[in-house]
Write an enzyme that holds these catalytic residues in place. Structure first.
Site, PDB file in Angstrom:
ATOM      1  N   LYS A 208       9.708 -44.072  29.802  1.00  0.00           N
ATOM      2  CA  LYS A 208      10.404 -43.298  30.764  1.00  0.00           C
ATOM      3  C   LYS A 208       9.605 -42.398  31.589  1.00  0.00           C
ATOM      4  O   LYS A 208       9.632 -41.968  32.735  1.00  0.00           O
ATOM      5  CB  LYS A 208      11.934 -42.524  30.456  1.00  0.00           C
ATOM      6  CG  LYS A 208      12.901 -43.565  29.956  1.00  0.00           C
ATOM      7  CD  LYS A 208      14.095 -42.599  29.553  1.00  0.00           C
ATOM      8  CE  LYS A 208      15.229 -43.460  29.226  1.00  0.00           C
ATOM      9  NZ  LYS A 208      16.511 -43.020  28.934  1.00  0.00           N
TER      10      LYS A 208
ATOM     11  N   ASP B 226      20.763 -40.740  33.748  1.00  0.00           N
ATOM     12  CA  ASP B 226      21.187 -40.429  32.623  1.00  0.00           C
ATOM     13  C   ASP B 226      21.917 -38.955  32.941  1.00  0.00           C
ATOM     14  O   ASP B 226      23.029 -38.953  32.183  1.00  0.00           O
ATOM     15  CB  ASP B 226      19.988 -40.051  31.689  1.00  0.00           C
ATOM     16  CG  ASP B 226      19.563 -41.263  30.979  1.00  0.00           C
ATOM     17  OD1 ASP B 226      20.225 -42.454  30.929  1.00  0.00           O
ATOM     18  OD2 ASP B 226      18.417 -41.383  30.448  1.00  0.00           O
TER      19      ASP B 226
END
Ligand code: NAP
Length: 289
Positions: free
Chosen positions: A67, A106
């Protein structure tokens, strides 16, 4: 028209639930697309991201450990939305003729689940976050200045320090309190409205609840990010104290639903995706019996 290609890149990615959820969504909306797993070693990530257009891939999810490196890559070779830029981590890429764009769903996925599943609005609330790893950071950075106060406790003080420093670059520094010991944790938790478990405690069969039952006071709301069972130890203890609590299945669902909406521009069929997720989780449970 050729089948559209989507997928998730990580290392490893074998146990991802995203293919089941995304392929069910594509099927439901009659989109001719396939969502696959791309297992890419860290040393090969840049080359992989540079080849997405040539491979005809329209969109990707990005998971551990890629990420942060993906965010750094897109900073130079694409674009980032404000949320991904502030966080410094990307979990969704959209590939268009114009290039690669990075997002992080997220935090927004957590927020949507908070409203839909736990039915609590964090504005003006005292929020307690247990754990200061990647998931906690995504949530805290997305909540930003919205709560009244955010308290963070991690067994590793280095992690809470890093999170607090990062938060202070963008938001009101006085809003985030680093909790540094069990007794302080107990006192702060007593004044909290929302407890978020962002530790992995609860994932394994023998795990206890990460918080003593007696600290779960009436009026508290509990969000447990752990999602690999219908009732985690924390959710069970909360329920026994008549405290509202949910597992992280909704966050997993909505981070995927928001990614789907970014890629397709269409409203995600969340009920179909939720069902596919539950079936995939059940399947995994049976495979491990
Ligand atoms: P992570 O980066 O490893 O962070 C977890 C942190 O919690 C670590 O710093 C860990 O410290 C700390 N910790 C462990 N036990 C603790 C305790 N008793 N009290 C306080 N802190 C403690 O993991 P992550 O990626 O943030 O993920 C955390 C959990 O969220 C996992 O269970 C993951 O599956 C779940 N998750 C769910 C979703 C969803 O969509 N529902 C999304 C992301 C993550 P040490 O490293 O020193 O043990």
């Amino acid at each position: 028209m050729a089948k559209l290609k989507y997928g998730i890149v990580g290392y490893p990615v074998k146990h991802s639930f995203s293919p089941a959820m995304q392929n069910a969504a594509f099927k439901e909306l009659g989109i001719d697309a396939e969502y696959s797993l791309f297992e890419v070693e860290p040393k090969d990530l840049e080359a992989f991201l540079g080849s997405l257009k040539a491979k005809g891939i329209s969109g990707l999810n990005v998971t551990i450990p890629h990420k942060i490196k993906t965010s750094e890559y897109l900073e130079k070779n694409g674009s980032l939305d404000d949320n991904a830029k502030r966080l410094g981590a990307v979990n969704t890429i959209k590939v268009t003729g114009g290039g690669l764009s990075g997002f992080n769903t997220d935090g927004p996925g957590f927020y949507r689940s908070l409203l839909e599943d736990l039915r609590i609005e964090p504005e003006g609330k005292n929020v307690f976050v247990l754990g200061a790893g990647g998931a906690a950071k995504a949530i805290v950075m997305y909540l930003g200045n919205t709560p009244k106060k955010i308290a963070v406790y991690d067994v590793d003080p280095g992690k809470t320090g890093e999170l607090a420093d990062h938060y202070a670059k963008y938001f009101d520094a006085g809003k985030l309190r680093v909790v540094s010991g069990e007794s302080e944790m107990k006192a702060v938790l007593g004044e909290s409205n929302l407890l978020i478990n962002a530790t992995p405690i609860g994932m394994n069969g023998s795990d206890p609840s990460p918080v003593e039952k007696t600290l779960l006071h009436p009026g508290l709301y509990v969000y447990d990010l752990v999602y690999n069972k219908p009732y985690t130890p924390l959710v069970k203890e909360a329920n026994s104290m008549k405290v509202h609590a949910v597992t992280g299945l909704g966050m997993l669902l909505y981070q995927g639903a928001i990614a789907f909406e970014i890629w397709t521009g269409k409203k995600a069929p969340v009920n179909v995706m939720r069902r596919a997720l539950r079936e995939a989780l059940q399947q995994e449970k049976e495979d491990h019996l």
